[in-house]
Design a protein around this motif. Structure first.
Motif, PDB file in Angstrom:
ATOM      1  N   LYS A 107      89.902  41.811  36.115  1.00  0.00           N
ATOM      2  CA  LYS A 107      89.667  40.479  36.680  1.00  0.00           C
ATOM      3  C   LYS A 107      88.195  40.080  36.681  1.00  0.00           C
ATOM      4  N   GLY A 108      87.306  41.061  36.778  1.00  0.00           N
ATOM      5  CA  GLY A 108      85.879  40.767  36.883  1.00  0.00           C
ATOM      6  C   GLY A 108      85.343  41.178  38.245  1.00  0.00           C
ATOM      7  N   SER A 109      84.049  41.386  38.315  1.00  0.00           N
ATOM      8  CA  SER A 109      83.397  41.855  39.524  1.00  0.00           C
ATOM      9  C   SER A 109      83.226  40.721  40.536  1.00  0.00           C
ATOM     10  N   ALA A 110      83.251  41.097  41.821  1.00  0.00           N
ATOM     11  CA  ALA A 110      83.006  40.125  42.884  1.00  0.00           C
ATOM     12  C   ALA A 110      81.531  39.787  43.021  1.00  0.00           C
ATOM     13  N   THR A 111      80.645  40.644  42.510  1.00  0.00           N
ATOM     14  CA  THR A 111      79.214  40.467  42.769  1.00  0.00           C
ATOM     15  C   THR A 111      78.332  40.517  41.525  1.00  0.00           C
ATOM     16  N   LYS A 112      78.849  41.073  40.441  1.00  0.00           N
ATOM     17  CA  LYS A 112      78.014  41.239  39.249  1.00  0.00           C
ATOM     18  C   LYS A 112      78.610  40.433  38.096  1.00  0.00           C
ATOM     19  N   PHE A 113      78.067  39.238  37.888  1.00  0.00           N
ATOM     20  CA  PHE A 113      78.573  38.360  36.833  1.00  0.00           C
ATOM     21  C   PHE A 113      77.447  37.414  36.411  1.00  0.00           C
ATOM     22  N   ASP A 114      77.520  36.970  35.171  1.00  0.00           N
ATOM     23  CA  ASP A 114      76.511  36.058  34.648  1.00  0.00           C
ATOM     24  C   ASP A 114      77.016  34.618  34.725  1.00  0.00           C
ATOM     25  N   VAL A 149      88.470  45.272  42.821  1.00  0.00           N
ATOM     26  CA  VAL A 149      88.045  45.762  44.133  1.00  0.00           C
ATOM     27  C   VAL A 149      86.628  46.315  44.039  1.00  0.00           C
ATOM     28  N   GLU A 150      85.997  46.420  45.200  1.00  0.00           N
ATOM     29  CA  GLU A 150      84.666  47.013  45.245  1.00  0.00           C
ATOM     30  C   GLU A 150      84.729  48.477  44.820  1.00  0.00           C
ATOM     31  N   PRO A 151      83.758  48.944  44.040  1.00  0.00           N
ATOM     32  CA  PRO A 151      83.765  50.336  43.565  1.00  0.00           C
ATOM     33  C   PRO A 151      83.880  51.323  44.722  1.00  0.00           C
ATOM     34  N   GLY A 152      84.736  52.321  44.533  1.00  0.00           N
ATOM     35  CA  GLY A 152      84.895  53.364  45.528  1.00  0.00           C
ATOM     36  C   GLY A 152      85.906  53.057  46.617  1.00  0.00           C
ATOM     37  N   THR A 153      86.535  51.876  46.571  1.00  0.00           N
ATOM     38  CA  THR A 153      87.539  51.540  47.585  1.00  0.00           C
ATOM     39  C   THR A 153      88.942  51.706  47.012  1.00  0.00           C
ATOM     40  N   ASN A 154      89.906  51.831  47.901  1.00  0.00           N
ATOM     41  CA  ASN A 154      91.304  52.001  47.500  1.00  0.00           C
ATOM     42  C   ASN A 154      91.760  50.780  46.700  1.00  0.00           C
ATOM     43  N   PRO A 155      92.186  50.960  45.456  1.00  0.00           N
ATOM     44  CA  PRO A 155      92.588  49.794  44.653  1.00  0.00           C
ATOM     45  C   PRO A 155      93.765  49.030  45.242  1.00  0.00           C
ATOM     46  N   GLY A 156      94.560  49.679  46.088  1.00  0.00           N
ATOM     47  CA  GLY A 156      95.683  49.003  46.729  1.00  0.00           C
ATOM     48  C   GLY A 156      95.301  48.206  47.957  1.00  0.00           C
ATOM     49  N   PHE A 157      94.019  48.267  48.352  1.00  0.00           N
ATOM     50  CA  PHE A 157      93.581  47.576  49.564  1.00  0.00           C
ATOM     51  C   PHE A 157      92.943  46.215  49.279  1.00  0.00           C
ATOM     52  N   LEU A 158      92.655  45.934  48.012  1.00  0.00           N
ATOM     53  CA  LEU A 158      92.155  44.615  47.579  1.00  0.00           C
ATOM     54  C   LEU A 158      90.925  44.157  48.352  1.00  0.00           C
TER      55      LEU A 158
END
Length: 514
Positions: A271-278, A325-334
């Motif tokens: 989907k793309g990052s929540a914080t790192k995008f151009d 999801v943010e890196p290092g977080t549970n992918p099922g927790f969104l």
């Protein structure tokens, strides 16, 4: 350049002759006829990740103000923006949730596996009584999604009786035994969720029949006539809307839902990052966000065929940006961070809903705390309000005001060979005669001056607030909680019926004209 006519809708046709940094807008106070329902500003909270557990409902030992285990700093923040309704318990979780597991003594409630979201154990300590206590503290209306996917007609019927009946019956006696003497009189009722997918993988024809069956036994009790909402379409599935509107008697329907998420890349698997995008990805995200205009327009057109009087509401009860999801977080927790980009999405979407207030009368941002496009993030004792939270603060005066249809001519925001309108807006007049206008400038490079004519309104006191920041990736973090917050806005001039407003790049502006 785009010329955008905003009557009850938000459409676009080409024009020429305007500066790339100028826009024009026309309003007439005599056109204020349609009410913008406050329920457009609703929220959604599912048993998903740390939205409920660790969000609203915290450990007894956590040193924060709370009532029972309801976290009160979160409650107070949401009360300030006057959230009008709260949807629960899902989402996909709704169709595996059995309400009787979440009542009675907590230590005796059965546990279950949340198969949709992370495979974690759900202890059912937050159930019907706890949710309705939360709604009471928030001074908001509950919107409950019933279980059609794995439940039964009897189960849903008896939940409604438990909630709303004041007669002599086993369900009212059970409620009283569990400590609640008076019925809650819950009115908003979802008959299933995403029945085309996680709610049962049904065809629209099958679901329409199921809705009729379930809705028949979803009884009205004294003082609590149900507003029944059918599980509607996924994004652009106009056939689903067609079948439901054709096959479900209108007297059974208060509303028909539709879900749409803004995916930055347009790809669900990345989907793309929540914080790192151009800027290219930012532009693509905003283009995908603006698809909401097309969806609302086309679903409304289908509904108009069967309901020309617009008695059935279009309920967009899941919307917002969905990133990786943010890196290092549970992918099922969104769990995702929330940037200025997300605030611009929220403002643009709310402007679209306002301008379609004749048909869109309820919507629910996904989700309120710690999940997807959250208003609030929590970490142990700490809490941070996201840029999206402040959008709801800037826009809240539209709630239950009269829509002022717009005619707006906007310059284009151009990225490579693509372009979208740079400016969007909505306006309303409240019961005291105050005009509120909310502007969004999506352009990442250019400030834009909007020259506005307001027929029927003379010069008076004007005040404004703005939400902006240096970069579209800027966020409010636990280390820097006030990076993106509203400030006073004064870049406007009023001369009689003429108003000139200069919108900085990447900004949301709210004006009040007395």
């Amino acid at each position: 350049m785009k010329r955008i006519f905003l009557g009850m809708c938000f459409g676009m046709v080409a024009t020429a002759g305007f500066s790339q940094q100028a826009a024009r807008m026309e309003l007439n106070t005599a056109d204020a006829k349609t009410t913008i329902s406050r329920h457009i500003y609703g929220q959604f909270s599912e048993h998903l990740g740390h939205c409920i557990y660790g969000g609203y409902w915290v450990d007894e030992k956590l040193d924060v103000p709370k009532k029972d285990r309801i976290r009160l700093d979160v409650v107070e923040a949401l009360k300030k923006i006057r959230i009008p309704n709260l949807r629960w318990p899902g989402g996909c979780f709704a169709d595996e949730y059995h309400w009787r597991d979440g009542i009675g003594e907590r230590s005796k409630r059965p546990k279950m596996i949340n198969t949709n979201w992370g495979g974690v154990t759900e202890d059912n300590s937050f159930g019907t009584h706890e949710f309705l206590e939360l709604c009471s503290l928030l001074n908001t209306e509950p919107y409950i999604a019933g279980n059609v996917g794995s439940g039964t007609v009897e189960e849903m019927s008896k939940w409604i009786e438990y909630l709303n009946s004041d007669g002599e019956s086993p369900m009212t006696q059970l409620r009283k035994a569990n400590g609640r003497a008076q019925p809650w009189k819950v009115q908003f009722w979802g008959v299933g969720n995403e029945s085309w997918g996680c709610g049962g993988n049904m065809t629209p024809e099958y679901y329409a029949n199921e809705f009729r069956r379930y809705a028949t036994y979803a009884r009205n009790y004294k003082g609590a006539p149900l507003k029944k909402i059918a599980a509607g379409a996924n994004s652009g599935d106009y056939n689903w809307t067609e079948v439901c509107m054709k096959n479900i008697p209108k007297q059974m329907l208060w509303g028909l839902s539709m879900h749409y998420y803004t995916i930055p890349t347009g790809k669900w698997n990345q989907k793309g990052s929540a914080t790192k995008f151009d800027e290219k990805e930012y532009f693509n995200t905003m283009k995908n966000c603006m698809k909401m205009e097309e969806l609302v327009t086309r679903h409304s057109a289908v509904m108009d065929k069967y309901d020309p009087e617009k008695k059935v509401a279009l309920v967009v009860d899941e919307w917002g940006i969905w990133t990786d999801v943010e890196p290092g977080t549970n992918p099922g927790f969104l769990y995702q961070q929330n940037s200025l980009r997300d605030a611009l999405i929220a403002g643009t979407t709310l402007n679209i809903f306002n301008n379609h207030a004749d048909r869109v009368r309820m919507a629910n941002l996904a989700q309120t705390v710690n999940v997807l496009q959250a208003l609030v993030l929590t970490k142990d004792k700490e809490m941070v309000l996201t840029p999206t939270y402040y959008v709801f603060d800037l826009f809240k005066e539209h709630m239950d005001a009269k829509l002022l249809p717009l005619q707006l001519s906007s310059p284009d925001y151009i990225n490579g060979s693509e372009k979208i309108p740079a400016v969007n807006a909505s306006a309303s007049v409240d019961a005291a005669g105050r005009i509120h206008i909310t502007f969004v400038n999506l352009d990442a490079k250019n400030a834009i001056t909007v020259n506005t004519t307001i027929a029927g309104h003379t010069a008076g006191k004007i005040s404004g607030r703005i939400l902006t920041s240096g970069k579209f990736t800027d966020v409010n973090s636990f280390e820097h909680k006030n990076k993106v917050v509203p400030t006073v806005f004064k870049s406007f001039k009023k001369n009689g019926a003429a108003l000139s407003v200069t919108l900085p790049r990447l900004s949301l502006v709210s004006l009040e004209l007395e």
